[in-house]
Design an enzyme around this catalytic site. Structure first.
Site, mmCIF file in Angstrom:
data_model
loop_
_atom_site.group_PDB
_atom_site.id
_atom_site.type_symbol
_atom_site.label_atom_id
_atom_site.label_comp_id
_atom_site.label_asym_id
_atom_site.label_seq_id
_atom_site.Cartn_x
_atom_site.Cartn_y
_atom_site.Cartn_z
ATOM 1 N N ALA A 143 0.928 -1.399 0.091
ATOM 2 C CA ALA A 143 0.073 0.317 -0.135
ATOM 3 C C ALA A 143 1.171 0.883 0.519
ATOM 4 O O ALA A 143 1.231 1.824 0.923
ATOM 5 C CB ALA A 143 -1.252 -0.150 1.391
ATOM 6 N N PRO A 147 -5.701 8.275 -1.411
ATOM 7 C CA PRO A 147 -6.822 9.644 -2.714
ATOM 8 C C PRO A 147 -6.063 10.485 -3.060
ATOM 9 O O PRO A 147 -6.072 10.868 -3.719
ATOM 10 C CB PRO A 147 -7.673 9.783 -1.542
ATOM 11 N N GLY A 148 -5.174 10.896 -2.272
ATOM 12 C CA GLY A 148 -4.075 11.874 -2.731
ATOM 13 C C GLY A 148 -2.859 11.863 -3.784
ATOM 14 O O GLY A 148 -2.052 13.079 -3.951
ATOM 15 N N ARG A 285 -17.182 -17.869 -39.284
ATOM 16 C CA ARG A 285 -18.340 -17.033 -39.317
ATOM 17 C C ARG A 285 -19.106 -17.086 -40.712
ATOM 18 O O ARG A 285 -17.980 -16.011 -41.391
ATOM 19 C CB ARG A 285 -18.369 -16.196 -37.924
ATOM 20 N N ILE A 354 -14.422 -8.087 -34.169
ATOM 21 C CA ILE A 354 -14.477 -9.839 -35.743
ATOM 22 C C ILE A 354 -15.886 -10.539 -34.876
ATOM 23 O O ILE A 354 -16.326 -11.324 -35.776
ATOM 24 C CB ILE A 354 -13.331 -10.158 -35.465
ATOM 25 N N GLU A 380 0.304 0.274 -11.435
ATOM 26 C CA GLU A 380 2.021 0.353 -11.400
ATOM 27 C C GLU A 380 2.718 0.812 -12.077
ATOM 28 O O GLU A 380 3.356 0.653 -12.987
ATOM 29 C CB GLU A 380 1.627 -0.925 -11.649
ATOM 30 N N THR A 382 0.537 4.465 -14.662
ATOM 31 C CA THR A 382 -0.268 4.710 -15.931
ATOM 32 C C THR A 382 0.989 5.129 -17.398
ATOM 33 O O THR A 382 1.687 4.904 -16.993
ATOM 34 C CB THR A 382 -0.852 6.087 -15.721
ATOM 35 N N GLU A 384 0.623 7.329 -18.892
ATOM 36 C CA GLU A 384 1.808 8.889 -19.114
ATOM 37 C C GLU A 384 2.853 8.568 -17.900
ATOM 38 O O GLU A 384 4.011 9.090 -18.726
ATOM 39 C CB GLU A 384 0.576 9.484 -18.581
HETATM 40 C C1 LIG Z 1 -7.547 -2.014 -9.437
HETATM 41 C C2 LIG Z 1 -6.251 -1.513 -8.876
HETATM 42 C C3 LIG Z 1 -5.094 -2.259 -7.936
HETATM 43 C C4 LIG Z 1 -4.140 -1.471 -7.715
HETATM 44 N N1 LIG Z 1 -3.572 -1.731 -6.996
HETATM 45 C C5 LIG Z 1 -2.354 -1.122 -6.027
HETATM 46 C C6 LIG Z 1 -2.402 -1.951 -5.490
HETATM 47 O O1 LIG Z 1 -1.777 -3.073 -5.185
HETATM 48 N N2 LIG Z 1 -0.944 -0.464 -3.918
HETATM 49 C C7 LIG Z 1 -0.935 0.688 -4.098
HETATM 50 O O2 LIG Z 1 -0.263 1.239 -3.649
HETATM 51 N N3 LIG Z 1 -1.345 1.242 -5.592
HETATM 52 C C8 LIG Z 1 -2.706 0.541 -6.431
HETATM 53 N N4 LIG Z 1 -3.689 1.260 -7.166
HETATM 54 C C9 LIG Z 1 -3.696 1.940 -7.483
HETATM 55 C C10 LIG Z 1 -2.491 2.331 -8.696
HETATM 56 O O3 LIG Z 1 -1.382 2.260 -8.956
HETATM 57 C C11 LIG Z 1 -3.307 3.830 -8.935
HETATM 58 O O4 LIG Z 1 -4.613 3.890 -9.458
HETATM 59 C C12 LIG Z 1 -2.051 4.714 -10.100
HETATM 60 O O5 LIG Z 1 -0.721 5.156 -10.064
HETATM 61 C C13 LIG Z 1 -2.809 6.221 -11.105
HETATM 62 O O6 LIG Z 1 -3.085 7.475 -10.053
HETATM 63 P P1 LIG Z 1 -4.196 7.880 -9.599
HETATM 64 O O7 LIG Z 1 -5.441 6.438 -9.849
HETATM 65 O O8 LIG Z 1 -4.134 8.473 -8.228
HETATM 66 O O9 LIG Z 1 -4.705 8.831 -10.742
HETATM 67 P P2 LIG Z 1 -3.836 10.054 -10.575
HETATM 68 O O10 LIG Z 1 -2.523 10.000 -10.432
HETATM 69 O O11 LIG Z 1 -4.801 11.331 -9.841
HETATM 70 O O12 LIG Z 1 -3.855 10.048 -12.281
HETATM 71 C C14 LIG Z 1 -4.912 10.629 -13.458
HETATM 72 C C15 LIG Z 1 -4.944 10.038 -14.816
HETATM 73 O O13 LIG Z 1 -3.754 11.667 -15.008
HETATM 74 C C16 LIG Z 1 -3.103 11.472 -15.176
HETATM 75 N N5 LIG Z 1 -1.124 12.192 -14.943
HETATM 76 C C17 LIG Z 1 -1.437 12.466 -13.539
HETATM 77 N N6 LIG Z 1 -0.108 13.626 -13.114
HETATM 78 C C18 LIG Z 1 0.276 13.293 -14.770
HETATM 79 C C19 LIG Z 1 0.894 14.294 -15.490
HETATM 80 N N7 LIG Z 1 2.356 14.899 -14.602
HETATM 81 N N8 LIG Z 1 0.833 14.055 -16.640
HETATM 82 C C20 LIG Z 1 0.550 13.905 -17.202
HETATM 83 N N9 LIG Z 1 -0.134 12.975 -16.851
HETATM 84 C C21 LIG Z 1 -0.821 12.702 -15.621
HETATM 85 C C22 LIG Z 1 -2.756 9.579 -14.988
HETATM 86 O O14 LIG Z 1 -1.630 8.573 -16.083
HETATM 87 C C23 LIG Z 1 -3.960 9.356 -15.093
HETATM 88 O O15 LIG Z 1 -4.569 9.432 -16.516
HETATM 89 C C24 LIG Z 1 -3.933 0.174 -7.675
HETATM 90 C C25 LIG Z 1 -5.127 0.116 -8.735
HETATM 91 C C26 LIG Z 1 -6.393 -0.082 -9.202
HETATM 92 C C27 LIG Z 1 -7.128 0.282 -10.293
#
Ligand SMILES: Cc1cc2nc3c(=O)[nH]c(=O)nc-3n(C[C@H](O)[C@H](O)[C@H](O)COP(=O)(O)OP(=O)(O)OC[C@H]3O[C@@H](n4cnc5c(N)ncnc54)[C@H](O)[C@@H]3O)c2cc1C
Length: 406
Positions: A143, A147-148, A285, A354, A380, A382, A384
């Site tokens: 973890a 949220p932030g 098909r 398809i 792990e 995104t 981006e």
């Molecule tokens: C099903 C699931 C399992 C997960 N498992 C784990 C876990 O086991 N442990 C853990 O710690 N976390 C976990 N996560 C968290 C995951 O790693 C985060 O959701 C991810 O890193 C993105 O963070 P965020 O959701 O806060 O999006 P944000 O950081 O708020 O980003 C929102 C969007 O803006 C883009 N963005 C943000 N900053 C920039 C920038 N500077 N330039 C361009 N684009 C940007 C991002 O790419 C994204 O598309 C999990 C998430 C999910 C959905």
């Protein structure tokens, strides 16, 4: 060991690049493939049926039973060092095996694994956390996200305050995989507000659920789901610090780094299976009196999918191979995660197209993949964030364009 790209062997006096897998790699892959075909794939229709009924596709006891069978087959702890009973396989072999796992939609993985950073535990912690996790007797979760603070993981706010020999943890983690099932969490918290989180300001803790944190399930578009973890003045003994005080962020990044070639390796298996289904469907098909496969629109979707799959395959194997060389694999791993995650989403989308209306039903696994694979572009790191890493390496001159072949 795969002899990918950088390995050169002389043939008729010339030196060629050898892309072949070794006999050992092929044998291990074949054994994994056989196990999955015989033991895992027969459960596929039942998994779909249960998920349609909003049940777990595979119960925990069933997963453990399969893992125990796989152990007898020789598959236990792909990444786990031999001293802990694991196979300690090179990254290339692990990648190949994860591709085999990806061919089936049964939520299966081989047992005997633990989070890579748990190996930083001291001897007492190893006995209490690492070994039971490897044996499957305890479930962990990692973890860092809050949220932030997601992409910007250095923005975490959960506090760890010293109180005598203990630490008091306050705050919330979110989107934590296994968070609802875990017996303990590996939690990264701010332990020194005066220091940068990335450089000494954060610490990782091993926190038993019994110490007082609670979890709340989060519904997602995929099957299963992560959880929020709430820490309300949770008291953690000082002996539960993982690694060193101040090392939390570095450990967190190491945890995340591991997945960056495993995740797309799994995706290759998904894309291969899905594409196979599309080819079979296109050949059988008929519309307008002839097989779908006779239409160029369909042929191009198949051709594009195969080409992208092949590109992903080599990006991933090269990233894994870089790990095996003991070299810095971050650049290669980010490219493989970025491309592999995109690739599988594009392939599954075409495969669904398809199949037409049938692709959209829950009779087939395609819509499931469509939902499940979307996550790969988010967790792990995104898309981006991978782009940020790749471009930063180039813009700051850490990496040369095509530098590994120079
Ligand atoms: C099903 C699931 C399992 C997960 N498992 C784990 C876990 O086991 N442990 C853990 O710690 N976390 C976990 N996560 C968290 C995951 O790693 C985060 O959701 C991810 O890193 C993105 O963070 P965020 O959701 O806060 O999006 P944000 O950081 O708020 O980003 C929102 C969007 O803006 C883009 N963005 C943000 N900053 C920039 C920038 N500077 N330039 C361009 N684009 C940007 C991002 O790419 C994204 O598309 C999990 C998430 C999910 C959905």
């Amino acid at each position: 060991m795969a002899r990918i790209s950088a390995y050169h062997r002389p043939v008729l006096g010339r030196t060629i690049v050898d892309f072949s897998l070794s006999d050992e790699e092929k044998a291990v892959r074949e054994t994994a493939r056989t196990f999955i075909r015989k033991e895992v794939m027969p459960l596929e229709q039942e998994v779909l049926r249960r998920e349609r009924a909003h049940e777990h596709g595979l119960r925990l006891d069933e997963l453990r039973e399969l893992q125990t069978k796989a152990r007898a087959f020789g598959f236990w702890g792909l990444a786990t060092p031999e001293e802990y009973g694991g196979m300690d396989l090179p990254a290339v072999m692990q990648s190949l095996i994860w591709t085999e796992i990806g061919r089936s939609w049964v939520p299966f993985r081989f047992g005997g694994e633990a989070d890579n950073i748990l190996f930083f535990a001291n001897d007492e912690q190893k006995a209490e956390f690492l070994r039971p996790t490897i044996e499957g007797d305890r479930i962990s979760c990692f973890a860092i996200t809050e949220p932030g603070a997601g992409s910007d993981a250095a923005n975490i706010r959960m506090t760890a305050r010293r109180d005598g020999d203990d630490w008091i943890l306050d705050g919330e983690k979110t989107f934590i995989t296994n968070g609802n099932d875990a017996d303990f969490a590996i939690v990264v918290a701010v332990s020194d507000r005066d220091q940068d989180v990335r450089a000494g300001g954060s610490t990782a803790f091993l926190v038993d659920r019994s110490m007082g944190w609670r979890s709340e399930f989060i519904q997602t578009m995929g099957e299963g789901g992560p959880a929020s973890l709430v820490f309300d003045s949770v008291r953690v003994p000082g002996r539960n610090v993982l690694g060193e005080v101040g090392q939390g962020f570095a450990l967190g990044m190491q945890w995340i780094g591991k997945g960056r070639y495993i995740i797309p390796s799994h995706a290759v298996g998904v894309a291969e299976r899905a594409l196979r289904m599309a080819i079979d469907h296109a050949n059988t098909r008929e519309t307008f009196g002839k097989p779908l496969a006779t239409n160029q629109a369909i042929q191009w979707m198949i051709a594009d999918s195969e080409t992208e799959l092949e590109a992903a395959r080599w990006l991933i194997l090269r990233a894994a191979w870089t790990v095996d060389q003991g070299a810095d694999a971050r650049h290669a791993s980010s490219m493989s995660k970025l491309y592999g995650a995109r690739m599988v989403n594009d392939v599954v989308d075409r495969v669904l197209q398809i199949h037409g209306g049938m692709g959209y039903t829950r009779e087939l696994p395609i819509e499931r993949w469509y939902r499940q694979m979307r996550l790969l572009r988010i967790f792990e790191g995104t898309d981006e964030m991978q782009r940020l890493i790749i471009s930063r390496d180039l813009l700051r001159g850490f990496t040369e364009i095509g530098g590994h072949l120079a």
